[in-house]
Write a protein that holds these residues in place. Structure first.
Motif: not given
Length: 365
Positions: A77-101
């Protein structure tokens, strides 16, 4: 007597020829029938729908371990990074706690984004209150950022309501809040060709696998990919009407959410559903009917199509509550209706699939 014998011989010869021809015809019919049967048993190549074009400005909400974001950035796919924003409901610390990968995945995303690494991800973002996130809206209130494709993959409140009705209402309220919240930030313009260039079907949510994007996301040449990584570029939304993509499992109880109805009748159902649903977490933003009217929040369904996770190399579906041993899987077995790999405790693996997954594409009326 001789004449009779000659006539009998001719008759016998004619019958022999007729029987021979009949056997030839029957053999031909059998051969044709077998060929037709064989052809019918050969599975036809399934056409898949690529929902993103290379020039799309893409907002991803409700990301889990961010593996879909990484798949979107990666080959093929190689979508241009300047055209993407990815968001999470969790804080960054919570993301790392919930998803080991997640930590390794996010590191790869930032490496691929290059100079855009600081703005490609946003955490602690409520999909029902996007106006509170400057990464989504931009800093100018009079000229907000616009997104041509907004993907909400497998939304779920993750509250674990035991009563099915309460569970359905809670998730319907989540989706209604999201549809209201995103409306002011969708791009404007003409609808894409796959909408305007075909005859509309009688049902809005019919299959549409044959519709294809005008310019599908694809790997650019090496020069373009290098430039997107090393040269800072602003977000550049295309001048066409934007849409919302919501992907769910196409089985109960998810089908009870009735996504097409929520979009079409948003204003009339919002009040009753909000009043009946379990109370959301304290401090959750809840739009008023006046705000719904100002946003002009009324949707139509452009199409629906099967979501095949195998199109997204490296994508690994995760539950809202995190990676749960015994429930979560590593290779999307729970989406693809196939057994998990054997283990010491389960030598045969286990069948965890739940049927087809489906994406509904909605746009403002």
């Amino acid at each position: 007597m001789a004449k009779r014998d000659k006539g009998t011989l001719r008759a016998a010869l004619a019958k022999h020829r007729a029987r021979s021809q009949q056997r030839v015809d029957e053999k031909r019919k059998a051969t044709v029938g077998q060929a037709s049967k064989a052809a019918s048993t050969v599975p036809s190549k399934k056409r898949t729908t690529m929902p993103f074009a290379r020039d799309d400005s893409i907002l991803l909400v409700g990301e889990g371990n961010f593996s879909f974001t990484l798949a979107l950035l990666s080959p093929p796919h190689n979508h241009p990074p300047h055209q993407i924003l990815a968001t999470s409901y969790d804080t960054e610390a919570d993301v790392y706690d919930k998803y080991p990968d997640a930590r390794a995945i996010i590191s790869q995303i930032r490496a691929k984004a290059g100079l855009h690494a600081d703005r490609i991800l946003a955490f602690d973002v409520d999909a029902g209150a996007l106006h509170k996130c400057e990464a989504v809206t931009g800093s100018r209130k009079d000229d907000p950022r616009r997104w041509s494709k907004v993907w909400f993959g497998f939304p779920h409140v993750g509250a674990g309501h035991k009563d099915e009705r309460r569970n359905v209402l809670a998730n319907q309220l989540l989706l209604l809040r999201f549809l209201v919240s995103i409306a002011p930030y969708l791009t404007q313009g003409r609808a894409p060709m796959y909408v305007t260039g075909k005859t509309r079907r009688s049902s809005d949510d019919d299959d549409d696998e044959e519709d294809e994007e005008e310019s599908p996301a694809s790997a650019g040449d090496a020069t373009d990919d290098l430039a997107e990584h090393t040269v800072w570029r602003p977000l550049s939304p295309p001048a066409r009407q934007g849409s919302v993509l919501i992907t769910i499992r196409n089985v109960p109880p998810y089908t009870l959410w009735n996504i097409p109805m929520l979009g079409k009748k948003l204003r009339s159902v919002f009040g009753p559903i909000a009043a009946s649903a379990p109370p959301p977490p304290k401090g959750t933003f809840m739009p008023s009917l006046a705000q719904i009217d100002r946003a002009g929040t009324e949707y139509v369904v452009w199409r629906s199509f099967e979501f095949d996770p195998r199109m997204w190399k490296g994508y690994s579906h995760r539950r809202t509550v995190g990676f749960v041993d015994g429930l979560s899987t590593s290779n999307n077995e729970d989406l693809l209706r196939r057994p998990t790999p054997p283990s010491a405790s389960k030598p045969q693996g286990r069948h965890v699939g739940t049927g087809e997954c489906r994406t509904f594409e909605l746009a403002l009326r």
